[in-house]
Motif scaffolding. Sequence first.
Motif, PDB file in Angstrom:
ATOM      1  N   ALA A 147      11.847  -3.442   5.083  1.00  0.00           N
ATOM      2  CA  ALA A 147      11.844  -2.562   6.242  1.00  0.00           C
ATOM      3  C   ALA A 147      12.828  -2.788   7.310  1.00  0.00           C
ATOM      4  O   ALA A 147      12.853  -4.215   7.571  1.00  0.00           O
ATOM      5  CB  ALA A 147      10.489  -1.980   6.569  1.00  0.00           C
ATOM      6  N   MET A 148      13.206  -2.006   8.049  1.00  0.00           N
ATOM      7  CA  MET A 148      14.283  -2.398   9.223  1.00  0.00           C
ATOM      8  C   MET A 148      13.186  -2.526  10.533  1.00  0.00           C
ATOM      9  O   MET A 148      12.190  -2.331  10.724  1.00  0.00           O
ATOM     10  CB  MET A 148      15.025  -1.484   9.377  1.00  0.00           C
ATOM     11  CG  MET A 148      16.301  -1.042   8.432  1.00  0.00           C
ATOM     12  SD  MET A 148      17.271   0.168   8.593  1.00  0.00           S
ATOM     13  CE  MET A 148      16.562   1.430   7.866  1.00  0.00           C
ATOM     14  N   ILE A 162       0.410 -13.383   6.419  1.00  0.00           N
ATOM     15  CA  ILE A 162       0.198 -12.396   5.422  1.00  0.00           C
ATOM     16  C   ILE A 162       0.838 -11.842   4.530  1.00  0.00           C
ATOM     17  O   ILE A 162       0.653 -11.571   3.192  1.00  0.00           O
ATOM     18  CB  ILE A 162      -0.902 -11.491   6.100  1.00  0.00           C
ATOM     19  CG1 ILE A 162      -2.257 -12.344   6.531  1.00  0.00           C
ATOM     20  CG2 ILE A 162      -1.465 -10.471   5.064  1.00  0.00           C
ATOM     21  CD1 ILE A 162      -3.131 -11.306   7.265  1.00  0.00           C
ATOM     22  N   ILE A 163       2.021 -11.375   5.087  1.00  0.00           N
ATOM     23  CA  ILE A 163       2.983 -10.667   4.229  1.00  0.00           C
ATOM     24  C   ILE A 163       3.709 -11.602   3.200  1.00  0.00           C
ATOM     25  O   ILE A 163       4.123 -11.392   2.181  1.00  0.00           O
ATOM     26  CB  ILE A 163       4.102 -10.096   5.406  1.00  0.00           C
ATOM     27  CG1 ILE A 163       3.359  -8.772   6.150  1.00  0.00           C
ATOM     28  CG2 ILE A 163       5.430  -9.514   4.573  1.00  0.00           C
ATOM     29  CD1 ILE A 163       4.364  -8.236   7.224  1.00  0.00           C
ATOM     30  N   THR A 200       6.082  -1.279   5.024  1.00  0.00           N
ATOM     31  CA  THR A 200       5.174  -1.186   6.110  1.00  0.00           C
ATOM     32  C   THR A 200       4.009  -1.737   5.725  1.00  0.00           C
ATOM     33  O   THR A 200       3.076  -2.205   6.482  1.00  0.00           O
ATOM     34  CB  THR A 200       5.133  -0.012   7.021  1.00  0.00           C
ATOM     35  OG1 THR A 200       6.663   0.157   7.328  1.00  0.00           O
ATOM     36  CG2 THR A 200       4.406   0.180   8.100  1.00  0.00           C
ATOM     37  N   THR A 201       3.180  -1.303   4.530  1.00  0.00           N
ATOM     38  CA  THR A 201       1.943  -1.359   4.321  1.00  0.00           C
ATOM     39  C   THR A 201       1.778  -2.108   3.026  1.00  0.00           C
ATOM     40  O   THR A 201       0.494  -2.626   2.962  1.00  0.00           O
ATOM     41  CB  THR A 201       1.451   0.169   3.923  1.00  0.00           C
ATOM     42  OG1 THR A 201       1.978   0.838   2.910  1.00  0.00           O
ATOM     43  CG2 THR A 201       1.075   0.796   5.385  1.00  0.00           C
ATOM     44  N   GLY A 236      -1.135  -5.027  -0.532  1.00  0.00           N
ATOM     45  CA  GLY A 236      -0.968  -4.402   0.764  1.00  0.00           C
ATOM     46  C   GLY A 236      -1.360  -5.246   2.131  1.00  0.00           C
ATOM     47  O   GLY A 236      -1.978  -6.530   1.843  1.00  0.00           O
ATOM     48  N   TYR A 237      -1.278  -4.967   3.102  1.00  0.00           N
ATOM     49  CA  TYR A 237      -1.567  -5.584   4.422  1.00  0.00           C
ATOM     50  C   TYR A 237      -1.579  -4.473   5.280  1.00  0.00           C
ATOM     51  O   TYR A 237      -1.427  -3.308   5.295  1.00  0.00           O
ATOM     52  CB  TYR A 237      -0.710  -6.736   4.590  1.00  0.00           C
ATOM     53  CG  TYR A 237       1.001  -6.331   4.123  1.00  0.00           C
ATOM     54  CD1 TYR A 237       1.662  -5.517   5.062  1.00  0.00           C
ATOM     55  CD2 TYR A 237       1.480  -6.963   3.171  1.00  0.00           C
ATOM     56  CE1 TYR A 237       3.055  -5.361   4.652  1.00  0.00           C
ATOM     57  CE2 TYR A 237       2.732  -6.675   2.777  1.00  0.00           C
ATOM     58  CZ  TYR A 237       3.481  -5.852   3.788  1.00  0.00           C
ATOM     59  OH  TYR A 237       4.892  -5.402   3.204  1.00  0.00           O
ATOM     60  N   SER A 238      -2.215  -4.890   6.434  1.00  0.00           N
ATOM     61  CA  SER A 238      -2.550  -4.032   7.549  1.00  0.00           C
ATOM     62  C   SER A 238      -1.523  -4.110   8.665  1.00  0.00           C
ATOM     63  O   SER A 238      -0.762  -5.075   8.801  1.00  0.00           O
ATOM     64  CB  SER A 238      -4.124  -4.285   8.020  1.00  0.00           C
ATOM     65  OG  SER A 238      -4.334  -5.402   8.602  1.00  0.00           O
TER      66      SER A 238
END
Length: 509
Positions: free
Chosen positions: A82-83, A51-52, A13-14, A34-36
């Motif tokens: 992540a799901m 970005i991911i 998620t992060t 990381g990403y937001s």
Amino acid sequence: MMEKYVIGLDIGTTSAKAVLFKKNGSVIAESEWGYSVSHPNPSWSEQDPIIIEKAAITAIRSVTKKAGVMKKQVIAVGISTAMHSLICVDNKYNPLSPSIIWADGRSVEQANKLRLQTDIYLKTGTPIHPMSPLCKLVWMKENDYQPYIEAAMFVSIKEFLLLRWFGEAVVDYSIASATGLFNIHTFDWDDDVLEVAGVTRNQLSKPVGPTAICQGLTSELANLLGLETDTPFVLAGSDGPLANLGIGAIAPGDVAITVGTSGAIRQMASKPQTDNRQEVFCYAVTEDRWIMGGPTNNGGIVFQWLRDVLGEKEVELALTKGENAYELLTKLASTVTPGSDGLLFLPFLNGERAPYWDANARGSFIGLTMAHKKEHMIRAGLEGVVFSLYSVAVALERLAGESINIFASGGFARSPLWLQIVADIFGQPVHVPQSHQSSAWGAAWFALLAVGEASSLESIKDSIPMKQTYEPNNLASNNYKELYKTYYQLYEVLKPHFSTIANYQRNVK
């Protein structure tokens, strides 16, 4: 003889984490980027898939560079994600929408209506909740969401990367299962549920097993990744079942507890099991294994909130003295006796999934007095997260049987205090591996299986370096049993008020 390595890519998620392993499970190097998460409207949770993608590329390139290994030494990459993410893409695999993630709550109204159709859950094993792509798709259909109208395909973040990197529209069983569109008994998309969502089969990827391989990077992308063009990328699964595999919790009675940003408790099963109570999920992993359990929206994110709200002094010390703010806060919380002197915390800051599946649930401190201080509130927060997981464990045992061994993974496995709280609340020993990156190791193990470098799923138990075991304290366990009786009743008592507050919050701009 040239040493061989495998990479586990874990897209959470992060952050995107790339972990370089030896075949025996030893971690050689880790890289995390990381990403937001953005919240353009109340209860919305979105991320930029581009970005991911860049973070994933950078993490892979950085981990091989950090370890100083040659391209040809990396024999495969296994992918964990992540799901419940959902992205609308065009026919050139460009994103038309953000990645709408598990924490998004915009489809509460749709979920409440769909929940009445119990046959959907019984077929798919996915609890009806705003987290699921099914509910998100119904929201898109009912709100004329433009990316939905224009979409050529609907994909998860993993499928998005595979489409862009290899041009292949494939999805592993466990990611497909978490959409709410996949029949866990037939291992195929369910036509009746697709009709509810308003999507067609050609808008979805082909479901495949966890050892399926994508291969054939362009020279440009291979250079960016620091890998050979023919490096096999193995689909593996979602972060939940992979954490079970990576920690060795694959036999009946083996229970894995994972706490990262969110949290979950899970157990493998040899057949799918669902019932009308809809308390736990049941997702396909392989053609003869399913993962059962329940997620909480509120894991490490609760500790982050506690740090931001109560930990100003600790954060300042961490910045000026190079210390860790979380360690300073747990040190402070450890001065408080188990049970936080009667202070309870319902950790529903993000709504809640299992076992209530209530997006309207809200966090609450119960029992505050003048005698309670910051350290009590911090410890009560950590205890509240574990009480939440324990409530899921109670529901899980009803379908999957009693837990025999408890294994811990995720970021919280680095916190001795949090792990002791787990042992005390569950009243059982908690086993902890040396590496907390169990999802990455599970993905890497499926990659080793796919390329013929591992003999079986079960043999991973011989390749998991363990760190230590936390034993329960009987006095603390007895205290927690009494407190849990109150904790368990609080949700039902406060539920009507949660709905009123949540509706008010949604209408406040």
